[in-house]
Scaffold this motif. Structure first.
Motif, PDB file in Angstrom:
ATOM      1  N   VAL A   1       0.846  -1.197   0.000  1.00  0.00           N
ATOM      2  CA  VAL A   1       0.000   0.000   0.000  1.00  0.00           C
ATOM      3  C   VAL A   1       0.882   1.248   0.000  1.00  0.00           C
ATOM      4  N   PRO A   2       0.314   2.433  -0.324  1.00  0.00           N
ATOM      5  CA  PRO A   2       1.086   3.685  -0.276  1.00  0.00           C
ATOM      6  C   PRO A   2       1.489   4.046   1.158  1.00  0.00           C
ATOM      7  N   TYR A   3       2.525   4.861   1.289  1.00  0.00           N
ATOM      8  CA  TYR A   3       3.047   5.157   2.621  1.00  0.00           C
ATOM      9  C   TYR A   3       2.149   6.121   3.423  1.00  0.00           C
ATOM     10  N   LEU A   4       1.159   6.724   2.760  1.00  0.00           N
ATOM     11  CA  LEU A   4       0.228   7.605   3.477  1.00  0.00           C
ATOM     12  C   LEU A   4      -1.036   6.884   3.942  1.00  0.00           C
ATOM     13  N   MET A   5      -1.091   5.579   3.737  1.00  0.00           N
ATOM     14  CA  MET A   5      -2.316   4.834   4.031  1.00  0.00           C
ATOM     15  C   MET A   5      -2.724   4.955   5.499  1.00  0.00           C
ATOM     16  N   ALA A   6      -1.799   4.739   6.418  1.00  0.00           N
ATOM     17  CA  ALA A   6      -2.137   4.769   7.848  1.00  0.00           C
ATOM     18  C   ALA A   6      -2.624   6.153   8.265  1.00  0.00           C
ATOM     19  N   ASP A   7      -1.955   7.199   7.784  1.00  0.00           N
ATOM     20  CA  ASP A   7      -2.372   8.564   8.130  1.00  0.00           C
ATOM     21  C   ASP A   7      -3.794   8.843   7.659  1.00  0.00           C
ATOM     22  N   GLU A   8      -4.111   8.404   6.453  1.00  0.00           N
ATOM     23  CA  GLU A   8      -5.434   8.664   5.892  1.00  0.00           C
ATOM     24  C   GLU A   8      -6.515   7.883   6.650  1.00  0.00           C
ATOM     25  N   ILE A   9      -6.211   6.648   7.026  1.00  0.00           N
ATOM     26  CA  ILE A   9      -7.190   5.853   7.773  1.00  0.00           C
ATOM     27  C   ILE A   9      -7.434   6.473   9.143  1.00  0.00           C
ATOM     28  N   ARG A  10      -6.351   6.902   9.799  1.00  0.00           N
ATOM     29  CA  ARG A  10      -6.510   7.543  11.119  1.00  0.00           C
ATOM     30  C   ARG A  10      -7.319   8.836  11.012  1.00  0.00           C
ATOM     31  N   LYS A  11      -7.051   9.566   9.954  1.00  0.00           N
ATOM     32  CA  LYS A  11      -7.699  10.860   9.780  1.00  0.00           C
ATOM     33  C   LYS A  11      -9.191  10.716   9.451  1.00  0.00           C
TER      34      LYS A  11
ATOM     35  N   SER B   1       4.516   0.018   7.983  1.00  0.00           N
ATOM     36  CA  SER B   1       5.648  -0.882   8.192  1.00  0.00           C
ATOM     37  C   SER B   1       6.441  -1.041   6.908  1.00  0.00           C
ATOM     38  N   SER B   2       7.734  -1.229   7.063  1.00  0.00           N
ATOM     39  CA  SER B   2       8.567  -1.650   5.940  1.00  0.00           C
ATOM     40  C   SER B   2       8.366  -3.151   5.760  1.00  0.00           C
ATOM     41  N   TRP B   3       9.013  -3.719   4.772  1.00  0.00           N
ATOM     42  CA  TRP B   3       8.991  -5.163   4.594  1.00  0.00           C
ATOM     43  C   TRP B   3      10.054  -5.785   5.481  1.00  0.00           C
ATOM     44  N   ASN B   4       9.766  -6.963   5.974  1.00  0.00           N
ATOM     45  CA  ASN B   4      10.736  -7.658   6.806  1.00  0.00           C
ATOM     46  C   ASN B   4      11.945  -8.035   5.953  1.00  0.00           C
ATOM     47  N   GLY B   5      13.120  -7.647   6.409  1.00  0.00           N
ATOM     48  CA  GLY B   5      14.332  -7.950   5.660  1.00  0.00           C
ATOM     49  C   GLY B   5      15.540  -7.943   6.569  1.00  0.00           C
ATOM     50  N   LYS B   6      16.625  -8.484   6.049  1.00  0.00           N
ATOM     51  CA  LYS B   6      17.843  -8.553   6.846  1.00  0.00           C
ATOM     52  C   LYS B   6      18.579  -7.219   6.836  1.00  0.00           C
TER      53      LYS B   6
ATOM     54  N   GLN C   1       3.738  -1.706   3.886  1.00  0.00           N
ATOM     55  CA  GLN C   1       2.667  -2.463   4.530  1.00  0.00           C
ATOM     56  C   GLN C   1       1.980  -1.587   5.581  1.00  0.00           C
ATOM     57  N   ALA C   2       0.740  -1.928   5.874  1.00  0.00           N
ATOM     58  CA  ALA C   2       0.012  -1.232   6.936  1.00  0.00           C
ATOM     59  C   ALA C   2      -0.742  -2.266   7.764  1.00  0.00           C
ATOM     60  N   PHE C   3      -0.612  -2.168   9.085  1.00  0.00           N
ATOM     61  CA  PHE C   3      -1.304  -3.060  10.015  1.00  0.00           C
ATOM     62  C   PHE C   3      -2.258  -2.235  10.865  1.00  0.00           C
ATOM     63  N   ALA C   4      -3.371  -2.841  11.242  1.00  0.00           N
ATOM     64  CA  ALA C   4      -4.393  -2.098  11.978  1.00  0.00           C
ATOM     65  C   ALA C   4      -4.975  -2.939  13.100  1.00  0.00           C
ATOM     66  N   GLN C   5      -5.391  -2.246  14.151  1.00  0.00           N
ATOM     67  CA  GLN C   5      -6.160  -2.860  15.233  1.00  0.00           C
ATOM     68  C   GLN C   5      -7.456  -2.087  15.348  1.00  0.00           C
TER      69      GLN C   5
END
Length: 694
Positions: free
Chosen positions: A76-86, A98-103, A222-226
């Motif tokens: 998803v785009p990096y502004l997704m969490a801000d827009e959902i919160r707003k 979140s970034s992707w899990n990586g080494k 990535q975006a995670f939500a509760q």
């Protein structure tokens, strides 16, 4: 009366040692198989349940329509969490990008380790209900902070207190340890989350706000939500459907983005999507092995019934005498049931031993960390109930059948078992061979599918090819010097760089245009940035045109297509054609034969390759085939230490990475073959049971 039943049962088992041994072993093996499958199913069903907010956590996903086909993705785009919160703040308790899990390379003094981790917003500690061993869940408030898992903290600092220690991530920026959390369970999607760093640190370091002209176009995070305590997951998911559509440009609105929540409880078992709808996933394996386990146990019970029935003539006189001296049929039924339950209890105890002995092999086979739930009341209640039920079911036919014998006929020697007495044994034979043939056919089908995919031409040479992630800035600006030094060692036949590993496409661009393009078609193609020597490193094959060459300065504006891309664009003769990427014109200089970079079970995705030394962040090395891998790697490591002293030499063979694409299928195939072996074992028990009656 019960004590009498028990004494007689033990006496009969002791007197008939071979019969008792075969009976107990047969049931024990069946119970052990069922128990292993039950533990595997329990592990699958309990995946991610260790998180307190399991029922309220979700990952934000989106459906997009490309050329009439709906695809689902977690990016998803990096502004997704801000827009959902707003916009929908009252429906959510927390939302975290979140970034992707990586080494990444974590270094403290002379210690340098490569560990997997993510960059999250601070609220992730509450969302995952991390058990903090040091510090608090507010430990990520400062931009230059980091929290470590217990195992990583021990690896870096041993017994010293890690709090407030300064360490470096990828030799790029310095962060302070502000917390240590308990390692997350192996049966969770966050098992590789060995450290967490602040999201703001990641975004600012990559300059996303400055270099992104359209922040809603790029799906790279990535975006995670509760969801809120009062909210309903399905209703909230429907509510946020258009959160992206309202923000994208008209061009990107054509892809019809629909945002939705995929609950944590479905991540593991329901991860597959088709045409924008959840169609299942690993749950099919849960059902498959659940049925197999039940059938194996049933087969063991029927085998027990067969053995008891086969001995009917031998025990007929015993039944006749006991009835003649006054035994009631109910007493005989109780006696036979007590014998079967006793055998079942002994089998249960033996099955626990067998399971404990085979668990290490089974865990390796299934890639799990399963253990017997010794302290679980549910396990023991289920096990004992399971044993009693098995004993009653297994002993039902012998108890009812043997107790029905008429004493007069038995004692006069005129008793005949009847033509239907052997029916259970005949049914058993049919069932055993049915199971065996079914498992053979299933095993062959799985094996052939895997072999077909493995034997499919990959389009490049994987032998001796290794990938190395450029996870520190130390590599930047040293391409030619690094390549020359590696070639001088004699250990490397060729070196190149690319924007992703050889076994994956890391970026898909929908901004391609070309002459003759149907306006209704969306030009989304995989995009791989490479350096001049990429083709020589991996050994790709050309269907038309040529490779990138340093002899042609115009190649900086050239591209190479794979056959799938040329076909998608409708080019009969693609060489020399102009293709625009985000408005910039490129000339097609070559077409390569399709390379399998993603799933070997899916058609090759249309892909464009272009020169870009700045974007490339993976190193591809072709080891000299005339030198052993161990010698070559030692020489390569010495060169890498010169250019990248701040990081351990971390590499992987492309052959091994490609083989991991078959991991699930091969594991299922091996487990199926193991069950096939058990079916043969039952046939062996049946052969033993038949010996006295041949």
């Amino acid at each position: 009366m019960f004590n009498n039943f028990l004494k007689i049962a033990l006496r009969n088992l002791k007197r008939n040692k071979v019969y008792s041994f075969i009976n107990i072993i047969g049931l024990a093996v069946g119970m052990a198989v069922a128990m292993l499958i039950g533990l595997w199913i329990y592990d699958e069903l309990s995946f991610n349940k260790s998180f307190q907010n399991y029922d309220r956590l979700a990952i934000v996903m989106q459906n997009q329509t490309f050329n009439g086909k709906v695809g689902s993705q977690t990016a998803v785009p990096y502004l997704m969490a801000d827009e959902i919160r707003k916009t929908y703040g009252s429906d959510f308790k927390y939302v975290s990008m979140s970034s992707w899990n990586g080494k990444h390379v974590l270094s403290f003094g002379e210690k340098k380790i490569a560990q997997s981790g993510n960059y999250f917003e601070p609220q992730i500690t509450e969302m995952l209900s991390l058990k903090m061993l040091k510090g608090t869940r507010k430990a990520l408030k400062e931009t230059h902070s980091i929290i470590l898992s217990e195992s990583v903290a021990k690896a870096l600092f041993d017994k010293a207190d890690p709090m407030d220690k300064l360490l470096k991530i990828d030799n790029n920026f310095t962060v302070k340890v502000s917390g240590v959390y308990e390692d997350l369970p192996f049966n969770s999607d966050f098992q590789d989350l060995n450290f967490i760093a602040p999201w703001d640190l990641y975004i600012n370091d990559n300059n996303w706000p400055e270099k992104t002209t359209d922040p809603w176009r790029s799906n790279a995070f990535q975006a995670f939500a509760q969801i809120a305590d009062h909210a309903d997951m399905d209703k909230v998911s429907v509510k946020i459907k258009d959160v992206k559509l309202k923000r994208v440009s008209k061009v990107n609105a054509a892809f019809k983005p629909e945002v939705f929540l995929h609950p944590m409880k479905k991540w593991h078992l329901y991860s597959e999507f088709k045409d924008g709808k959840n169609v299942g996933g690993r749950i099919q394996f849960v059902w498959l092995f659940g049925i197999i386990g039940s059938f194996v146990l049933l087969l063991a019970c029927i085998n027990f019934m067969n053995l008891a029935t086969a001995r009917s003539e031998k025990r007929a006189k015993e039944v006749g005498i006991r009835k003649a001296i006054g035994s009631m049929r109910s007493q005989l039924i109780g006696q036979f049931f007590s014998e079967s339950v006793l055998v079942s209890v002994f089998a249960l105890l033996l099955s626990l031993v067998l399971v404990q002995l085979t668990l290490p092999y089974f865990n390796q086979l299934s890639n799990k960390q399963i253990s017997i739930l010794w302290t679980s009341p549910l396990f023991w209640t289920s096990g004992i109930s399971f044993s009693l039920f098995t004993g009653l079911i297994a002993g039902s036919y012998p108890a009812l059948y043997l107790s029905s014998f008429q004493p007069v006929k038995v004692l006069k020697g005129t008793f005949q078992a009847g033509r239907f007495a052997s029916a259970p044994r005949k049914v058993l034979v049919v069932l055993q061979f049915t199971v065996s043939i079914t498992l053979i056919i299933g095993t062959i089908i799985v094996f052939q599918q895997i072999q077909f995919a493995k034997n499919r031409p990959s389009g490049y040479d994987r032998s001796g090819l290794i990938n190395i992630l450029m996870n520190t800035p130390d590599f930047k600006g040293h391409y030619n010097a690094l390549r020359n030094d590696l070639l001088k060692t004699g250990a490397v036949a060729e070196m190149s760089q690319s924007s992703g590993p050889t076994t994956g496409i890391s970026a898909i661009n929908n901004g391609y245009e070309w002459d003759g393009k149907d306006p209704s078609i969306q030009g989304n193609l995989g995009t791989v940035a490479i350096t001049h020597d990429f083709g020589k490193s991996i050994g790709w094959t050309f269907a038309a045109g040529r490779d990138f060459s340093r002899n042609f300065s115009t190649d900086s504006s050239g591209i190479i297509l794979n056959e799938a891309a040329a076909k998608f664009m409708g080019f009969k003769d693609p060489i020399g054609k102009t293709v625009k990427a985000d408005g910039k014109p490129y000339k097609v200089i070559g077409v390569i034969k399709d390379m399998v970079m993603e799933s070997p079970y899916q058609p090759v995705f249309r892909t464009v390759y272009m020169l870009d030394y700045e974007w490339a962040n993976f190193i591809n090395l072709k080891i000299n085939p005339k030198m052993s891998s161990s010698q070559a790697l030692a020489k390569i490591e010495s060169v890498f230490k010169k250019y990248n002293p701040s990081a351990p030499f971390d590499y992987w063979f492309v052959d091994d990475e490609y083989a991991r694409k078959f991991g699930d299928e091969e594991r299922i195939g091996k487990i199926s073959r193991s069950f096939h072996c058990f079916s043969h074992l039952y046939q062996l028990f049946r052969a033993f049971s038949d010996l006295p009656h041949l």
